[in-house]
Design an enzyme around this catalytic site. Structure first.
Site, PDB file in Angstrom:
ATOM      1  N   ASP A   1      -3.685  -0.251   6.994  1.00 13.89           N
ATOM      2  CA  ASP A   1      -5.304  -0.345   6.953  1.00 13.89           C
ATOM      3  C   ASP A   1      -5.938  -1.801   7.202  1.00 13.89           C
ATOM      4  OD1 ASP A   1      -7.845   0.202   6.025  1.00 13.89           O
ATOM      5  OD2 ASP A   1      -7.308   1.166   4.164  1.00 13.89           O
TER       6      ASP A   1
ATOM      7  N   ASP B   1      -8.659  -1.697  -3.921  1.00 13.15           N
ATOM      8  CA  ASP B   1      -9.194  -2.285  -4.950  1.00 13.15           C
ATOM      9  C   ASP B   1      -8.097  -2.800  -5.828  1.00 13.15           C
ATOM     10  OD1 ASP B   1     -12.132  -1.647  -4.448  1.00 13.15           O
ATOM     11  OD2 ASP B   1     -11.500   0.463  -4.768  1.00 13.15           O
TER      12      ASP B   1
ATOM     13  N   ASP C   1       0.815  -1.205   0.061  1.00 15.62           N
ATOM     14  CA  ASP C   1       0.038  -0.044   0.091  1.00 15.62           C
ATOM     15  C   ASP C   1       0.974   1.175   0.097  1.00 15.62           C
ATOM     16  OD1 ASP C   1      -1.958   1.913   0.464  1.00 15.62           O
ATOM     17  OD2 ASP C   1      -2.675   0.966   2.178  1.00 15.62           O
TER      18      ASP C   1
ATOM     19  N   ASP D   1     -18.519   3.012   8.141  1.00 14.94           N
ATOM     20  CA  ASP D   1     -17.016   3.718   8.579  1.00 14.94           C
ATOM     21  C   ASP D   1     -17.017   5.046   8.586  1.00 14.94           C
ATOM     22  OD1 ASP D   1     -14.400   4.200   8.249  1.00 14.94           O
ATOM     23  OD2 ASP D   1     -13.734   2.689   6.994  1.00 14.94           O
TER      24      ASP D   1
ATOM     25  N   ASP E   1      -2.706   5.335  -4.324  1.00 18.17           N
ATOM     26  CA  ASP E   1      -4.056   6.421  -4.335  1.00 18.17           C
ATOM     27  C   ASP E   1      -3.727   7.436  -5.085  1.00 18.17           C
ATOM     28  OD1 ASP E   1      -5.360   4.323  -2.783  1.00 18.17           O
ATOM     29  OD2 ASP E   1      -4.595   5.215  -1.083  1.00 18.17           O
TER      30      ASP E   1
ATOM     31  N   ASP F   1      -8.736  -2.200   6.694  1.00 23.67           N
ATOM     32  CA  ASP F   1      -9.795  -2.736   5.617  1.00 23.67           C
ATOM     33  C   ASP F   1      -9.130  -3.960   4.749  1.00 23.67           C
ATOM     34  OD1 ASP F   1     -11.583  -0.678   6.558  1.00 23.67           O
ATOM     35  OD2 ASP F   1     -11.453   0.591   4.874  1.00 23.67           O
TER      36      ASP F   1
ATOM     37  N   ASP G   1     -14.559   7.129   6.472  1.00 26.54           N
ATOM     38  CA  ASP G   1     -14.663   7.421   4.876  1.00 26.54           C
ATOM     39  C   ASP G   1     -16.267   7.897   4.597  1.00 26.54           C
ATOM     40  OD1 ASP G   1     -12.221   6.231   4.382  1.00 26.54           O
ATOM     41  OD2 ASP G   1     -12.860   4.160   3.829  1.00 26.54           O
TER      42      ASP G   1
ATOM     43  N   GLU H   1      -8.717   3.138  -6.158  1.00 28.49           N
ATOM     44  CA  GLU H   1      -7.937   3.164  -4.661  1.00 28.49           C
ATOM     45  C   GLU H   1      -7.013   1.770  -4.745  1.00 28.49           C
ATOM     46  OE1 GLU H   1     -10.964   3.610  -1.791  1.00 28.49           O
ATOM     47  OE2 GLU H   1     -11.100   5.913  -2.082  1.00 28.49           O
TER      48      GLU H   1
ATOM     49  N   ARG I   1     -13.355  14.410   4.746  1.00 35.66           N
ATOM     50  CA  ARG I   1     -11.770  14.947   4.784  1.00 35.66           C
ATOM     51  C   ARG I   1     -11.726  15.888   3.937  1.00 35.66           C
ATOM     52  NH1 ARG I   1      -8.877   9.054   3.618  1.00 35.66           N
ATOM     53  NH2 ARG I   1     -10.226   7.454   4.833  1.00 35.66           N
TER      54      ARG I   1
ATOM     55  N   LYS J   1     -16.001   9.938   1.772  1.00 36.01           N
ATOM     56  CA  LYS J   1     -14.766  10.848   2.168  1.00 36.01           C
ATOM     57  C   LYS J   1     -14.966  12.147   2.040  1.00 36.01           C
ATOM     58  CE  LYS J   1     -11.288   6.862   1.341  1.00 36.01           C
ATOM     59  NZ  LYS J   1     -10.371   6.635   0.794  1.00 36.01           N
TER      60      LYS J   1
END
EC number: 3.1.11.-
Length: 291
Positions: free
Chosen positions: A153, A131, A26, A201, A68, A155, A204, A128, A86, A83
């Site tokens: 992360d 994915d 990542d 979440d 990303d 996730d 997000d 992202e 953010r 998101k």
């Protein structure tokens, strides 16, 4: 007596040939490690060295670095405010914070450019890293003895199997399928995905069912099954407010499942920016696996 250069190269090549694993990094997430360490200097060389060290530690025959590049087009189609919280946070930054962020992202860009000279490195506008990682695992994960995900992360734990594990460089811990209850208060990945769909979440900006946290969510899943099973059984019996909220949340549950179920929807998430993009990414990953 010191080793000859030829002997050193021979041993390095033998060590590389013995590797049987796939490592997926990542990349943007790793970059923030340097920011959080208050690094105000270029870190490209240290960034690549860190990945090389991890690849050796995890016996990675193939290492793929992902970054990303903007918000997920796929998720924005299903949740326009995805998101969005953010954006509000970034708008409140001081001028000094803005300058530091700009500097960091320039350094991160340099790190990715250097990384490309050593490892296959991918960034796709509107897709992202989560994915891309899920799709890579689906596409070529079976060709390796084990797949290691390098990310902080949680996730990414929706991708865990007996052959897929995660390492977090902040906690310095490894996360395995057998540890799901310890880390996520669920028994398996299917339950984890269902719990995320129910709870949402907030990080997000994905709203969940009001009044249901991890403990209640786990108990509901244990009793009624995964989120699709729960939807099939709505309305559930009970006069509690959180049950009433759940009974009124069929559309939210479907939407959240699409947003959080990486293994199922990763292909759609990449194709959302163009079938040609998905086709090229598929071709590139298959070619990497053949090397």
């Amino acid at each position: 007596m010191s080793k000859s250069w030829g002997k050193f190269i021979e041993e390095e090549e033998a060590e590389m040939a013995s590797r049987r694993n796939l490592m997926i990094v990542d990349g943007t997430n790793l970059g923030f490690r340097f920011k959080h360490n208050n690094s105000k200097k270029p870190f490209a060389s240290s960034y690549v060295s860190t990945i090389q060290s991890l690849a050796k530690s995890y016996s990675a025959r193939t290492t793929i670095v992902l970054g990303d590049k903007g918000k997920s087009v796929f998720r924005l189609e299903h949740l326009p405010e995805y998101k969005g919280n953010r954006d509000e946070k970034y708008a409140q930054r001081t001028e000094e914070e803005k300058a530091l962020d700009e500097q960091f992202f320039e350094y991160l860009k340099d790190a990715f450019e250097l990384c490309k000279t050593t490892f296959p490195t991918f960034t796709i506008r509107g897709v992202e890293a989560d994915d891309m990682a899920a799709y890579i695992v689906k596409l070529i994960g079976h060709l390796y003895d084990h797949v290691w995900l390098i990310s902080t992360d949680g996730d990414w734990d929706t991708l865990l199997t007996d052959k897929v594990s995660r390492f977090s460089f902040t906690t310095r811990r490894e996360y395995h399928l057998r540890d799901m209850y310890e880390h996520h208060n669920v028994d398996d990945v299917e339950q984890f995905i269902s719990l995320k769909a129910i709870m949402g979440d907030l990080g997000d900006n994905i709203r969940g069912v009001e009044g249901i946290g991890a403990k209640r969510g786990y108990n509901i899943i244990r009793e009624f099954g995964n989120v699709l099973d729960i939807i099939d059984q709505l309305p559930l019996p009970g006069k509690q407010k959180y049950i009433q909220n759940l009974n009124a949340s069929e559309e939210l549950l479907f939407r959240n499942l699409i947003l959080v179920d990486l293994p199922t929807y990763c292909v759609d998430a990449i194709a959302a920016v163009g079938q040609d993009v998905l086709d090229k990414f598929t071709k590139d990953i298959l070619e990497i696996a053949e090397q």
